[in-house]
Design an enzyme around this catalytic site. Sequence first.
Site, PDB file in Angstrom:
ATOM      1  N   GLU A  48     -26.923  34.829 -30.417  1.00  0.00           N
ATOM      2  CA  GLU A  48     -28.095  34.512 -29.582  1.00  0.00           C
ATOM      3  C   GLU A  48     -29.256  34.047 -30.465  1.00  0.00           C
ATOM      4  O   GLU A  48     -30.392  34.509 -30.329  1.00  0.00           O
ATOM      5  CB  GLU A  48     -28.508  35.753 -28.765  1.00  0.00           C
ATOM      6  CG  GLU A  48     -27.363  36.335 -27.958  1.00  0.00           C
ATOM      7  CD  GLU A  48     -27.761  37.537 -27.100  1.00  0.00           C
ATOM      8  OE1 GLU A  48     -28.950  37.837 -26.967  1.00  0.00           O
ATOM      9  OE2 GLU A  48     -26.829  38.172 -26.557  1.00  0.00           O
TER      10      GLU A  48
ATOM     11  N   GLU B  39     -25.161  46.161 -26.834  1.00  0.00           N
ATOM     12  CA  GLU B  39     -26.315  47.023 -27.104  1.00  0.00           C
ATOM     13  C   GLU B  39     -26.098  48.519 -26.825  1.00  0.00           C
ATOM     14  O   GLU B  39     -26.867  49.145 -26.100  1.00  0.00           O
ATOM     15  CB  GLU B  39     -27.533  46.521 -26.314  1.00  0.00           C
ATOM     16  CG  GLU B  39     -27.870  45.072 -26.651  1.00  0.00           C
ATOM     17  CD  GLU B  39     -29.079  44.523 -25.884  1.00  0.00           C
ATOM     18  OE1 GLU B  39     -29.601  45.232 -25.023  1.00  0.00           O
ATOM     19  OE2 GLU B  39     -29.480  43.392 -26.159  1.00  0.00           O
TER      20      GLU B  39
HETATM   21  C1  XIL Z   1     -31.975  37.593 -21.647  1.00  0.00           C
HETATM   22  C2  XIL Z   1     -32.095  36.255 -20.904  1.00  0.00           C
HETATM   23  O1  XIL Z   1     -32.298  35.224 -21.846  1.00  0.00           O
HETATM   24  C3  XIL Z   1     -33.233  36.305 -19.920  1.00  0.00           C
HETATM   25  O2  XIL Z   1     -33.259  35.133 -19.114  1.00  0.00           O
HETATM   26  C4  XIL Z   1     -33.095  37.542 -19.014  1.00  0.00           C
HETATM   27  O3  XIL Z   1     -34.225  37.654 -18.182  1.00  0.00           O
HETATM   28  C5  XIL Z   1     -32.954  38.808 -19.847  1.00  0.00           C
HETATM   29  O4  XIL Z   1     -31.872  38.678 -20.735  1.00  0.00           O
HETATM   30  N1  XIL Z   1     -29.929  40.335 -25.407  1.00  0.00           N
HETATM   31  C6  XIL Z   1     -28.910  39.857 -24.640  1.00  0.00           C
HETATM   32  C7  XIL Z   1     -29.173  38.753 -23.677  1.00  0.00           C
HETATM   33  O5  XIL Z   1     -27.758  40.254 -24.836  1.00  0.00           O
HETATM   34  O6  XIL Z   1     -28.371  38.836 -22.541  1.00  0.00           O
HETATM   35  C8  XIL Z   1     -30.620  38.719 -23.265  1.00  0.00           C
HETATM   36  O7  XIL Z   1     -30.817  37.572 -22.453  1.00  0.00           O
HETATM   37  C9  XIL Z   1     -31.513  38.703 -24.490  1.00  0.00           C
HETATM   38  C10 XIL Z   1     -31.327  39.945 -25.324  1.00  0.00           C
END
Ligand code: XIL
Length: 372
Positions: free
Chosen positions: A263, A158
């Site tokens: 994701e 990011e």
């Molecule tokens: C999220 C997790 O799922 C949560 O449990 C945590 O509180 C915050 O992070 N982008 C990413 C992930 O790269 O690491 C994030 O995961 C979601 C958005």
Amino acid sequence: MKSTKPFLLFFSAVITLSSCTAISQKKASQNSLKDAYKNDFYIGTALDINQIEEKDTKTTQLIAKEFNAITAENIMKSMFVHPEKNKFDFETSDKFIAFGKKHKMFIHGHTLIWHSQLPKWFSEIKDTAEMNAALENHITTIVKKYKGKVDSWDVVNEAVNDDGTLRKSVFFKALGEDFIAKSFQLAAAADPKVDLYYNDYSMENPAKRAGVIRMVKKIQEKGIKIDGIGMQSHWHLNSPTIEEIEESILEYAKLGVKIAITELDVSVLPSPYGMQGAEVSQRFANNEKMNPYPKSLPDSMQVKLAQRYADIFKLFLKHKDKISRVTFWGVNDTQSWLNDFPIKGRTDYPLLFDADLQSKKAYYSVIEAAKK
Ligand code: XIL
């Protein structure tokens, strides 16, 4: 004349038997996600701490049956593995690696350099030399520790804004845009064989995509290794469109890198103010309108979700030559981070397994998509 009947009977028996075997082989090869897609790409999931520690046998069995790739949902982020400047804590990440090894899975490391879930000591660095040293120590120590064990890393997570400019993160403020190429360089030096990815959300947005492509080209022009692009894919029922997703897959593939869907989840809930991305710091207030299915998801919505997943996987299959892995952000709906993001305390239904670990309609539509 000798009767041909016995021969006919024999041949029809052979044909029936072999077609039965073919059908049962087909069935056998499609009774899990990982089997259905075994010739296409890895099918992964993100594990939370309870799943890594195998607290619930049924969950462990489901993970082992359905998935052949894992990502740690949280425990490999810097606040957990590097809580203090001079202290690393690999206790839970070691368990995560052991889980993947035991179940012969592809292990993805998430994530080395991210502005969020950063420990306090890291987030307070302003000095260039100090940030350079921190970056080097952080990346080198972690990547070396899991050299030959982790199969791919999200090196930088990011770093690009929605408008394509670079995020003014703590790393950017101390080092300028060089922090990105430098991170990849350090990771490659620590483990020359591991695949290195840039990972981000809203990767289908054209302005952001242009920024990501510019950034990747700069890394490549410096002769620094970058193997892939991770499209987080936190999507909704109607957005982004399949065409928008396809355009991004095609554009990123032109860079000569692999594409991973890192994701994946599909929210069925209304999104506040048309919000699209996954900017973890964004939060909105909860109310009945924003949380329409607190008890269960109506069948009509299960059907919509199943159709959306079918369309998405049809597209992934069309571009399977470009896609290395498709990972869901969690195992079942109750685990999903979307129950608390971007509004706290809602009930979302974004994954393929429900609260009781039962396969949803969306699960069967993903399996069906592989058969076509
Ligand atoms: C999220 C997790 O799922 C949560 O449990 C945590 O509180 C915050 O992070 N982008 C990413 C992930 O790269 O690491 C994030 O995961 C979601 C958005």
